[in-house]
Design an enzyme around this catalytic site. Structure first.
Site, PDB file in Angstrom:
ATOM      1  N   ARG A 178      50.498  16.157  70.614  1.00 45.97           N
ATOM      2  CA  ARG A 178      50.973  16.026  69.233  1.00 45.97           C
ATOM      3  C   ARG A 178      52.471  16.371  69.152  1.00 45.97           C
ATOM      4  NH1 ARG A 178      46.961  14.658  69.915  1.00 45.97           N
ATOM      5  NH2 ARG A 178      48.158  12.737  69.862  1.00 45.97           N
ATOM      6  N   ALA A 217      54.458   7.049  49.914  1.00 43.02           N
ATOM      7  CA  ALA A 217      55.330   8.203  49.729  1.00 43.02           C
ATOM      8  C   ALA A 217      56.789   7.816  49.486  1.00 43.02           C
ATOM      9  CB  ALA A 217      55.227   9.122  50.949  1.00 43.02           C
ATOM     10  N   THR A 257      48.884  13.714  49.417  1.00 40.38           N
ATOM     11  CA  THR A 257      47.710  14.551  49.619  1.00 40.38           C
ATOM     12  C   THR A 257      46.658  14.216  48.583  1.00 40.38           C
ATOM     13  OG1 THR A 257      46.840  16.810  49.605  1.00 40.38           O
ATOM     14  CG2 THR A 257      48.826  16.413  48.298  1.00 40.38           C
ATOM     15  N   SER A 258      45.411  14.185  49.011  1.00 40.79           N
ATOM     16  CA  SER A 258      44.298  13.841  48.124  1.00 40.79           C
ATOM     17  C   SER A 258      43.854  15.018  47.269  1.00 40.79           C
ATOM     18  CB  SER A 258      43.109  13.362  48.960  1.00 40.79           C
ATOM     19  OG  SER A 258      42.667  14.414  49.807  1.00 40.79           O
ATOM     20  N   ASN A 284      51.440  19.959  56.093  1.00 40.46           N
ATOM     21  CA  ASN A 284      51.715  19.348  57.385  1.00 40.46           C
ATOM     22  C   ASN A 284      52.289  20.372  58.364  1.00 40.46           C
ATOM     23  OD1 ASN A 284      50.937  16.934  56.196  1.00 40.46           O
ATOM     24  ND2 ASN A 284      53.029  16.408  55.612  1.00 40.46           N
ATOM     25  N   ASP A 314      54.190  19.381  61.000  1.00 46.50           N
ATOM     26  CA  ASP A 314      55.375  18.808  61.637  1.00 46.50           C
ATOM     27  C   ASP A 314      56.646  19.405  61.034  1.00 46.50           C
ATOM     28  OD1 ASP A 314      56.285  17.078  59.323  1.00 46.50           O
ATOM     29  OD2 ASP A 314      54.324  16.168  59.667  1.00 46.50           O
ATOM     30  N   HIS A 324      49.887  25.453  56.775  1.00 41.79           N
ATOM     31  CA  HIS A 324      48.958  25.357  57.901  1.00 41.79           C
ATOM     32  C   HIS A 324      49.627  25.573  59.251  1.00 41.79           C
ATOM     33  CE1 HIS A 324      46.251  22.813  55.052  1.00 41.79           C
ATOM     34  NE2 HIS A 324      46.105  24.112  54.870  1.00 41.79           N
TER      35      HIS A 324
END
Length: 225
Positions: free
Chosen positions: A57, A213, A172-173, A88, A90, A105
């Site tokens: 990743r 986005a 984001t949901s 995210n 990243d 996170h």
């Protein structure tokens, strides 16, 4: 005093930079179940697999680039106080120019001790291998909040949302808790905008921009002018 814009971002903003997500692949990421690579139990069971997965990743992230949405959010700092709270892992917000980013996170470009969580190291895009240890001799692990672990930045994020003058939700949901609960911390008179091309979770009184986005953030920024 400058208005405070708080932005909640999720996988959808990174997807436009080519980074795949668990949710878009039926709970699989590069054919790995989340339970194989994103839990403390998985790390205890097969440390080598988990480390290899996140090394892959990290290499993928190194070749990815911030997209227009990342850059537009960073440019808002010229006129507003802006805080990005992202789910995210990243670093695309930072590479896009954002200076105030809260990672709920964790961060893929950091490692931490598997035994002493306060020991966190910047590793950039380098691998973590079995036998790589912290200063106190414990194995290093990705600095990621895995499923089943507490979210240490959540209370700080909630405090920030309570100070928002505008709340923008991108990619984001709002289905993953506890992060999804942040939207309910905003004052009732604060405008909320959701940028999502699909069917976002119901957010009462929110304006919804049904676009990706980059396109959706551009529309929202234009509306501020």
């Amino acid at each position: 005093m400058q208005d405070h814009i708080v932005v909640l971002t999720g996988a959808g903003i990174s997807a436009e930079s080519g980074l795949s997500t668990f949710r878009d692949n039926g709970g699989l990421w590069e054919q790995h179940s989340v339970y194989d690579v994103a839990t403390p139990e998985a790390f205890a069971r097969n440390q080598e697999l988990v480390l290899r997965f996140y090394n892959d990743r990290r290499r993928q992230l190194e070749s990815a680039q911030p997209n227009q949405a990342h850059r537009l959010l960073a440019e808002l700092e010229k006129r507003y106080r802006v805080t990005v709270i992202t789910q995210n892992v990243d670093d695309l917000h930072e590479r896009g120019g954002a200076s105030n980013v809260i990672h709920l996170h964790g961060e893929l470009t950091k490692a931490r001790s598997s035994r002493y969580p306060e020991l966190v190291y910047d590793i950039g895009y380098r691998d973590i291998n079995p036998g790589d240890t912290c200063d106190r001799g414990a194995q290093l692990r990705p600095h990621i909040v895995w499923f089943g672990e507490e979210v240490p930045m959540l209370e700080k994020a909630a405090d920030i949302v309570r100070t928002a003058d505008h709340l923008l939700i991108v990619g984001t949901s709002l289905q993953v808790y506890p992060a999804a609960g942040l939207v309910y911390e905003v004052d009732m008179d604060v405008p909320i905008t959701v940028v999502d091309p699909g069917e976002p979770a119901s957010v009462s009184r929110a304006r919804v921009i049904r676009k990706g986005a980059a396109e959706g953030v551009a529309e929202w920024v234009d509306s501020l002018k």
